[in-house]
Design a protein around this motif. Structure first.
Motif, PDB file in Angstrom:
ATOM      1  N   TYR A 334      41.810  24.250  40.013  1.00 21.67           N
ATOM      2  CA  TYR A 334      41.688  25.513  39.293  1.00 21.67           C
ATOM      3  C   TYR A 334      42.759  25.577  38.210  1.00 21.67           C
ATOM      4  O   TYR A 334      43.942  25.357  38.475  1.00 21.67           O
ATOM      5  CB  TYR A 334      41.859  26.674  40.275  1.00 21.67           C
ATOM      6  N   PRO A 336      44.585  28.088  35.957  1.00 22.96           N
ATOM      7  CA  PRO A 336      44.771  29.541  35.796  1.00 22.96           C
ATOM      8  C   PRO A 336      44.718  30.012  34.350  1.00 22.96           C
ATOM      9  O   PRO A 336      44.412  31.179  34.096  1.00 22.96           O
ATOM     10  CB  PRO A 336      46.165  29.781  36.391  1.00 22.96           C
ATOM     11  N   GLY A 339      40.864  29.681  33.640  1.00 27.11           N
ATOM     12  CA  GLY A 339      40.039  30.273  34.692  1.00 27.11           C
ATOM     13  C   GLY A 339      38.940  29.350  35.176  1.00 27.11           C
ATOM     14  O   GLY A 339      38.038  29.773  35.908  1.00 27.11           O
ATOM     15  N   CYS A 498      52.210  27.928  39.979  1.00 23.55           N
ATOM     16  CA  CYS A 498      51.588  27.308  38.806  1.00 23.55           C
ATOM     17  C   CYS A 498      51.971  28.114  37.574  1.00 23.55           C
ATOM     18  O   CYS A 498      51.830  29.346  37.562  1.00 23.55           O
ATOM     19  CB  CYS A 498      50.070  27.264  38.982  1.00 23.55           C
ATOM     20  N   TYR A 503      50.402  31.924  43.115  1.00 28.92           N
ATOM     21  CA  TYR A 503      48.983  32.193  43.318  1.00 28.92           C
ATOM     22  C   TYR A 503      48.665  32.136  44.811  1.00 28.92           C
ATOM     23  O   TYR A 503      49.039  31.191  45.503  1.00 28.92           O
ATOM     24  CB  TYR A 503      48.128  31.190  42.549  1.00 28.92           C
ATOM     25  N   SER A 520      47.572  36.779  41.737  1.00 29.75           N
ATOM     26  CA  SER A 520      48.642  36.173  40.943  1.00 29.75           C
ATOM     27  C   SER A 520      49.836  37.105  40.941  1.00 29.75           C
ATOM     28  O   SER A 520      49.707  38.287  40.587  1.00 29.75           O
ATOM     29  CB  SER A 520      48.159  35.925  39.509  1.00 29.75           C
ATOM     30  N   VAL A 531      42.777  37.808  40.006  1.00 32.77           N
ATOM     31  CA  VAL A 531      42.230  36.966  38.931  1.00 32.77           C
ATOM     32  C   VAL A 531      40.902  36.386  39.393  1.00 32.77           C
ATOM     33  O   VAL A 531      40.328  36.837  40.370  1.00 32.77           O
ATOM     34  CB  VAL A 531      43.233  35.862  38.520  1.00 32.77           C
ATOM     35  N   THR A 545      50.007  22.171  43.564  1.00 34.87           N
ATOM     36  CA  THR A 545      49.947  22.155  42.100  1.00 34.87           C
ATOM     37  C   THR A 545      50.321  20.776  41.578  1.00 34.87           C
ATOM     38  O   THR A 545      51.311  20.182  42.014  1.00 34.87           O
ATOM     39  CB  THR A 545      50.895  23.207  41.504  1.00 34.87           C
TER      40      THR A 545
END
Length: 556
Positions: A334, A336, A339, A498, A503, A520, A531, A545
């Motif tokens: 993912y 961020p 998105g 991240c 997150y 977040s 989010v 991450t």
């Protein structure tokens, strides 16, 4: 003497005395149904342009002018009515009880005569010749006289002239005159062309705070972080006597860990100014550790800039949709910032569960352990990636399974967990690899199972356990504090740092159902937000991450 204008009377064939002065005119007979019709005639804008053109001719020949504007000793005959119709500045001057409303000569200071000449050309013709020599003074003149259209035209002209050699100066001009759009365009231009901008004189004249704003941006466009370091040193050496004391402040924004190791050793550590700046040693040490440990050692300086094509993404490994449900084989990442979710290679050992996931030099490691099916384990093993070997170290003080585990400030913290199926622990066990020893630290403020932990900026953040809260532990003071409330009670969440934010992904609620929510939390602002959702509800999953290269940056 009275002059009467009228039509000449025709007395031919009158045969007698002249007719009465009241001339009888024949009226056309109209149909009654057309009596209410009206023809609205308009010559359009040509009429106004013609009138303005005539007024401009009057101005050139000083015909009907009733005021003289004096600028830098140069006189401009004008018409009060035209100036007042065009500018609220002059309307206030001439229509109120100001001294200037009665005087023939009005002197205006603070502007240039050439700019006034161009300004009057615009007032009388609607046209102005804007060029690089007059744009600044014309902007200031039109601003003074409240001519918004001309001022905006000057700003538009400046925007079209942006170049690496002038964008910083134009941005400073825009900031001084509250031109937010122009200032934003200048900043974006400088960010996108930073290596070229840094080569020009304007760059060397930046204030420290202005330079820091650019250096700290993730949007700074550089192919290599080495460009950023070289720009900083060029700025410092330009006035080294006065700028030497701020070297550390600037290097904090340079992502030294991301420099090539050879460049770091030869150029950075070999720089005489840096060698004589002990306050910078900690930043150098951080870079060295990152070159050895990779993503295991994270800080704001280990985050790649977007322009490099690399970005920090969160990888979600395995998990299940509900308690007692089937384990999932999916591995997905993912981003961020965008998105976006992207599927990665499936997990080969997905039938196992409750494993630990971590990153080592951007590799993802998955380990299974903590419970052997009969009892909890207290044993601890260390993996050396260079020798590809595991080595046993001192066991934990208390054997637990499913604890929250994270590294912080060079030590390993095992938080909570379960000694057995019926009890939970609130102990914090801290392992020091330097001494191969364990210490008990301040207990967690709650005693709950299925909690998650992560480290950021030498602090540890803990969530989960159906607590509806995020807690923070400061190892330097051995102290816990409540930092923010979450929106729902969750446990068995995924958690990862991240882009400088924390997150929290998925987990399960009080009803046992898995969630696809993502929260977040920004420690800098203290704000927590929801989010984009996950591809599917999930719990008991691993999160980590890493840095990943975007295919969009790959050259064809």
């Amino acid at each position: 003497m009275v002059l009467i204008l009228g039509r000449r009377l025709n007395h031919e064939n009158s045969g007698g005395a002249p007719e009465s002065p009241a001339i009888k005119r024949k009226v056309f007979e109209m149909d009654s149904k057309n009596l209410n019709e009206v023809y609205n005639f308009s010559s359009g804008s040509s009429h106004a342009e013609t009138v303005l053109q005539v007024f401009n001719e009057f101005r050139d020949s000083r015909l009907f002018t009733d005021v003289i504007i004096s600028v830098q000793g140069r006189e401009f005959p004008c018409h009060r009515a035209v100036l007042s119709a065009s500018s609220s500045y002059f309307r206030a001057m001439f229509c109120n009880d100001h001294r200037e409303s009665q005087e023939m000569l009005v002197e205006i200071n603070g502007i240039q005569a050439d700019a006034m000449d161009t300004f009057l050309q615009y007032v009388y013709t609607g046209r102005a010749c804007i060029n690089t020599n007059n744009v600044q003074f014309l902007f200031e003149t039109s601003s003074l006289f409240h001519i918004v259209t001309l001022r905006d035209a000057c700003a538009k002209f400046l925007e079209e002239q942006l170049d690496p050699c002038n964008c910083l100066g134009i941005q400073r001009f825009a900031d001084a005159h509250s031109l937010k759009q122009l200032a934003s365009r200048c900043r974006c231009f400088a960010l996108q062309n930073f290596p070229e901008v840094a080569q020009h004189e304007e760059f060397l004249d930046l204030r420290k705070d202005e330079l820091e704003e650019y250096l700290g941006s993730d949007e700074l466009s550089v192919g290599r972080e080495e460009f950023v370091f070289e720009a900083v040193m060029r700025w410092v050496y330009h006035n080294v006597e006065y700028r030497r004391p701020v070297l550390k402040d600037l290097l904090q924004h340079v992502r030294l860990p991301l420099l090539h190791p050879n460049y770091f050793v030869q150029t950075v550590e070999g720089d005489q100014l840096i060698q004589n700046a002990p306050e910078c040693y900690q930043l150098l040490h951080e870079a060295r550790r990152y070159h050895v440990l990779g993503n295991e050692m994270m800080s704001p300086r280990t985050r790649p800039r977007r322009s490099t094509g690399f970005s920090e993404v969160i990888v979600v490994v395995g998990g299940c949709e509900r308690v007692g449900g089937f384990n999932l084989p999916y591995t997905e990442c993912y981003d961020p910032v965008t998105g976006e979710w992207k599927s990665l290679a499936k997990h080969p050992e997905y039938t196992k569960s409750e494993y630990a996931v971590c990153a080592l030099r951007n590799d993802i490691l998955v380990s299974v352990g903590g419970y052997d099916g009969q009892c909890c384990l207290s044993n601890v093993e260390v993996y050396d990636s260079f020798s590809n070997r595991w080595t046993e170290v001192t066991p934990m003080e208390e054997a637990v399974y499913s604890p929250a585990v994270t590294s912080c400030a060079g030590k390993l913290f095992v938080i909570g967990g379960q000694p057995n199926e019926s009890t939970c622990s609130n102990k914090v066990q801290c392992f020091d690899p330097e001494t191969d020893s364990w210490q008990l630290k301040a207990c967690v403020p709650f005693t709950k199972p299925n909690i998650s932990a992560v480290s950021l900026n030498n602090l540890i953040y803990v969530c989960g356990g159906l607590t509806k809260a995020i807690y923070c532990y400061d190892p330097s003071h051995d102290h816990w504090m409540h930092v923010v409330s979450t929106f729902n009670k969750q446990e068995s969440c995924g958690i990862s740092v991240c882009n400088g934010k924390i997150y929290i992904l998925g987990g399960r609620g009080e009803n046992g159902e898995a969630s696809d929510n993502i929260l977040s939390y920004d420690p800098a602002s203290g704000i927590i937000t929801g989010v984009a959702a996950m591809p599917r509800p999930i719990t008991y999953h691993g999160c980590v991450t890493i840095q990943r290269f975007s295919e969009k940056h790959r050259k064809p």
